[in-house]
Write an enzyme that holds these catalytic residues in place. Structure first.
Site, mmCIF file in Angstrom:
data_model
loop_
_atom_site.group_PDB
_atom_site.id
_atom_site.type_symbol
_atom_site.label_atom_id
_atom_site.label_comp_id
_atom_site.label_asym_id
_atom_site.label_seq_id
_atom_site.Cartn_x
_atom_site.Cartn_y
_atom_site.Cartn_z
ATOM 1 N N GLU A 260 -5.309 -10.003 -6.057
ATOM 2 C CA GLU A 260 -6.102 -9.607 -4.878
ATOM 3 C C GLU A 260 -5.151 -8.835 -3.971
ATOM 4 O OE1 GLU A 260 -9.251 -10.076 -4.494
ATOM 5 O OE2 GLU A 260 -9.771 -11.694 -5.876
ATOM 6 N N CYS A 294 -7.536 -7.583 4.571
ATOM 7 C CA CYS A 294 -7.505 -6.716 3.385
ATOM 8 C C CYS A 294 -8.736 -5.820 3.383
ATOM 9 C CB CYS A 294 -7.433 -7.555 2.120
ATOM 10 S SG CYS A 294 -8.668 -8.847 2.090
HETATM 11 P P1 NAD Z 1 3.064 -9.426 0.803
HETATM 12 O O1 NAD Z 1 2.813 -8.684 -0.456
HETATM 13 O O2 NAD Z 1 4.237 -9.058 1.609
HETATM 14 O O3 NAD Z 1 3.206 -11.004 0.464
HETATM 15 C C1 NAD Z 1 2.172 -11.734 -0.128
HETATM 16 C C2 NAD Z 1 2.749 -12.929 -0.846
HETATM 17 O O4 NAD Z 1 3.439 -12.501 -2.020
HETATM 18 C C3 NAD Z 1 3.772 -13.723 -0.045
HETATM 19 O O5 NAD Z 1 3.559 -15.092 -0.266
HETATM 20 C C4 NAD Z 1 5.090 -13.256 -0.615
HETATM 21 O O6 NAD Z 1 6.142 -14.177 -0.466
HETATM 22 C C5 NAD Z 1 4.729 -13.080 -2.071
HETATM 23 N N1 NAD Z 1 5.571 -12.157 -2.832
HETATM 24 C C6 NAD Z 1 6.024 -10.944 -2.441
HETATM 25 N N2 NAD Z 1 6.697 -10.362 -3.441
HETATM 26 C C7 NAD Z 1 6.653 -11.207 -4.494
HETATM 27 C C8 NAD Z 1 7.167 -11.164 -5.819
HETATM 28 N N3 NAD Z 1 7.857 -10.114 -6.275
HETATM 29 N N4 NAD Z 1 6.932 -12.215 -6.642
HETATM 30 C C9 NAD Z 1 6.222 -13.268 -6.215
HETATM 31 N N5 NAD Z 1 5.718 -13.368 -4.960
HETATM 32 C C10 NAD Z 1 5.934 -12.348 -4.109
HETATM 33 O O7 NAD Z 1 1.715 -9.325 1.678
HETATM 34 P P2 NAD Z 1 1.450 -9.751 3.202
HETATM 35 O O8 NAD Z 1 2.157 -8.813 4.112
HETATM 36 O O9 NAD Z 1 1.647 -11.213 3.365
HETATM 37 O O10 NAD Z 1 -0.136 -9.509 3.295
HETATM 38 C C11 NAD Z 1 -0.716 -8.272 3.534
HETATM 39 C C12 NAD Z 1 -1.167 -7.609 2.257
HETATM 40 O O11 NAD Z 1 -1.998 -8.496 1.513
HETATM 41 C C13 NAD Z 1 -2.020 -6.384 2.510
HETATM 42 O O12 NAD Z 1 -1.681 -5.400 1.572
HETATM 43 C C14 NAD Z 1 -3.444 -6.881 2.292
HETATM 44 O O13 NAD Z 1 -4.366 -5.883 1.952
HETATM 45 C C15 NAD Z 1 -3.225 -7.840 1.169
HETATM 46 N N6 NAD Z 1 -4.298 -8.822 1.094
HETATM 47 C C16 NAD Z 1 -5.220 -8.683 0.091
HETATM 48 C C17 NAD Z 1 -6.285 -9.565 0.005
HETATM 49 C C18 NAD Z 1 -7.314 -9.416 -1.072
HETATM 50 O O14 NAD Z 1 -8.072 -10.358 -1.272
HETATM 51 N N7 NAD Z 1 -7.398 -8.299 -1.774
HETATM 52 C C19 NAD Z 1 -6.407 -10.612 0.930
HETATM 53 C C20 NAD Z 1 -5.438 -10.728 1.931
HETATM 54 C C21 NAD Z 1 -4.383 -9.819 1.996
#
Ligand code: NAD
Length: 504
Positions: A260, A294
């Site tokens: 997601e 998102c």
């Molecule tokens: P982010 O990608 O920085 O982090 C999200 C999560 O992923 C965190 O828990 C982080 O620690 C983990 N993470 C990051 N890199 C990783 C890796 N290489 N391996 C494993 N885990 C890893 O995102 P954010 O800043 O917390 O949230 C914002 C983003 O999330 C936006 O792009 C938004 O659109 C997206 N989002 C999408 C949805 C959806 O349902 N499509 C919902 C909410 C947020």
């Protein structure tokens, strides 16, 4: 200005929610509230050994849980829903403190958790498979659905609790165990949810230990989940960059990925639109949650015939929307999560200006504090220039004029992401075209409501760089189970399929 309605500290809220202080005092990872920028707690990152032990414990819990009848598993989720109902105001206040959501949206996020629990309880009696016509006499063919194993959940900061619950409520009734790695920016709400879950387990009586647990930490802890052979499914919510890192690692070991990822959502305002309704839908979708959903509306295509009636009204909404402390009654736009988010917003606005964009808003409000409050920005552009095609996770709405619907739909689809979309129209042909195969290419396509604020009853997720995952309602539960096709012979002969003969 009115004073904030609830100024309880993190410590007060966490105590109220049953989280022991040793989990959030004195740890290595300081947690800041975006409301003030101040440190409100210090949590402990899980070590690699702790992550491994938690996954192993969850696997053992799964081996016991898969034998519990699904409706009984639903009973645990029902009790958890009761805990959430009782704790709703406190948990929502913690969401506000940790993620900066305004009170009403934080309450809505906890309500979404309650809703998915109710949904999952019903689902626990509906995990059905098909029976299928077989070509062989005295045979029966059917499919059965079995629990999958440990489900790893990686979540983003902007829905610090609801996204986990979409996964966990379903996974638990499906007979799986869960290990949750929340965003490193919002672990306190995760600790609170875990305490509520454990309270539900106590009342349930015989839930296996370690059935659902939280692992705090950054990317490395996420990677531990992604790489662990006893985690057959990882549901990861976050940026497209995260998905790009996670997906190949999961593919490498043939584990399932439910992704997601980022969105770049659009709305089209057609000539027959009810402009009052469109204005409200656009305002909530674009400015709500300070543009940090998102599904936030980021691109608006307005038909030439109503552009001059709508856009000035939108601009005055942008100029007057109350920005400030999310705990204060009347605030509609709270803070950005941190300085980095603010800097990304500034950079995107600078790029848009350089490409000819006319910007209204975008100024920092209350710049003396260590928090980052910004007035949402509306940017008028002549075309969908490059900056518009990537997701900036901040309240920026790019507005463009169109002449033909086909052109607006083509622009809408001409981005790498495919999460959510909508059209505002009273023309049935336009509405139907928009949701047809030739229309929006997104996972969510709405008519006369904005692209954000989905209900849990539908499947949630998007296409292309959004990752293709589906969570919550409809038949999303199938992602958390494994399907077996069974053919049973109740006759005395052994006819082979396709008429093959193999007579000894
Ligand atoms: P982010 O990608 O920085 O982090 C999200 C999560 O992923 C965190 O828990 C982080 O620690 C983990 N993470 C990051 N890199 C990783 C890796 N290489 N391996 C494993 N885990 C890893 O995102 P954010 O800043 O917390 O949230 C914002 C983003 O999330 C936006 O792009 C938004 O659109 C997206 N989002 C999408 C949805 C959806 O349902 N499509 C919902 C909410 C947020």
């Amino acid at each position: 200005m009115e004073a904030p309605s609830d100024i309880r500290s993190a410590d007060q809220l966490l105590t109220q929610l049953g989280v022991p202080a040793e989990l959030y005092v004195g740890g290595n990872r300081p947690i800041r509230s975006p409301i003030t920028g101040e440190t409100i707690a210090a949590v402990y990152d899980a070590s690699a050994a702790e992550a491994d032990a938690a996954i192993e414990r969850a696997h053992q819990a799964f081996l016991a849980w898969r034998d519990v009848p699904a409706p009984r598993r639903g009973e645990l989720v029902r009790l958890f829903g009761e805990e959430l109902r009782a704790a709703k105001p406190d948990l929502a206040a913690l969401v506000t403190l940790e993620a900066g959501k305004i009170v009403s949206e934080a309450l809505g996020e906890v309500q979404e958790m309650i809703d998915i629990c109710d949904y999952a309880v019903g689902l626990s009696r509906q995990l059905f498979g098909l029976t299928i016509a077989t070509e062989r006499p005295e045979h029966r063919m059917m499919e059965t659905w079995h629990p999958l194993g440990v489900v790893g959940v990686i979540s983003a900061f902007n829905f610090p609790v609801a996204v986990w619950s979409w996964n966990a409520a379903l996974a638990l009734v499906c007979g799986d165990a869960c290990v949750w790695k929340p965003s490193e920016k919002t672990p306190l709400t995760a600790l609170a949810v875990q305490a509520l879950f454990e309270a539900a387990c106590l009342r349930f009586g015989d839930a296996p230990a370690g059935l659902s647990c939280v692992l705090i930490g950054g990317r490395e802890v996420g990677e531990a989940l992604v790489d662990h052979p006893k985690v057959p499914l990882v549901s990861a919510t976050g940026s497209t960059a995260m998905g790009r890192a996670v997906a190949p690692r999961l593919a490498q070991r043939f584990a399932r990925a439910l992704l997601e990822l980022g969105g770049n959502n659009a709305a089209i305002v057609a000539p027959s639109t009810d402009l009052d309704l469109a204005l409200r839908g656009i305002a909530f979708a674009a400015m709500g949650t300070a543009g940090q959903r998102c599904t936030s509306l980021r691109r608006l295509f307005v038909h030439d015939s109503c552009y001059d009636a709508l856009v000035p009204r939108l601009k005055s909404a942008y100029a007057s929307v109350p920005v400030g402390d999310p705990r204060r009654a009347g605030t509609l736009v709270g803070p950005l999560i941190d300085q980095a988010a603010y800097e990304r917003m500034l950079a995107a606005l600078a790029e848009a200006r350089a490409l000819g964009g006319r910007v209204v808003g975008g100024e920092r409000v209350d710049s003396a504090s260590g928090a980052f409050y910004v007035r949402p920005a509306l940017v008028e552009l002549h075309a969908q220039v490059e900056v518009v095609r990537s997701e900036t996770f901040a309240p920026i709405l790019y507005v463009m004029r169109y002449q033909e619907l086909a052109e607006a739909i083509a622009w809408q689809n001409d981005v790498p992401q495919g999460l959510s979309s909508s059209i505002f129209t009273n023309d049935m042909r336009e509405a139907e075209l928009f949701i047809s195969a030739r229309g929006s290419d997104c996972g969510i396509a709405n008519v006369n409501i904005g692209p954000s604020g989905a209900e849990i009853g539908g499947a949630f997720g998007g296409e292309k760089e959004t990752g293709g995952g589906r969570e919550a309602g409809s038949d999303s539960w199938k992602a958390y189970m494994r399907r077996a096709t069974n053919t049973l012979n109740y006759g005395r002969s052994l006819p082979l399929a396709q008429g093959v003969s193999f007579d000894l």
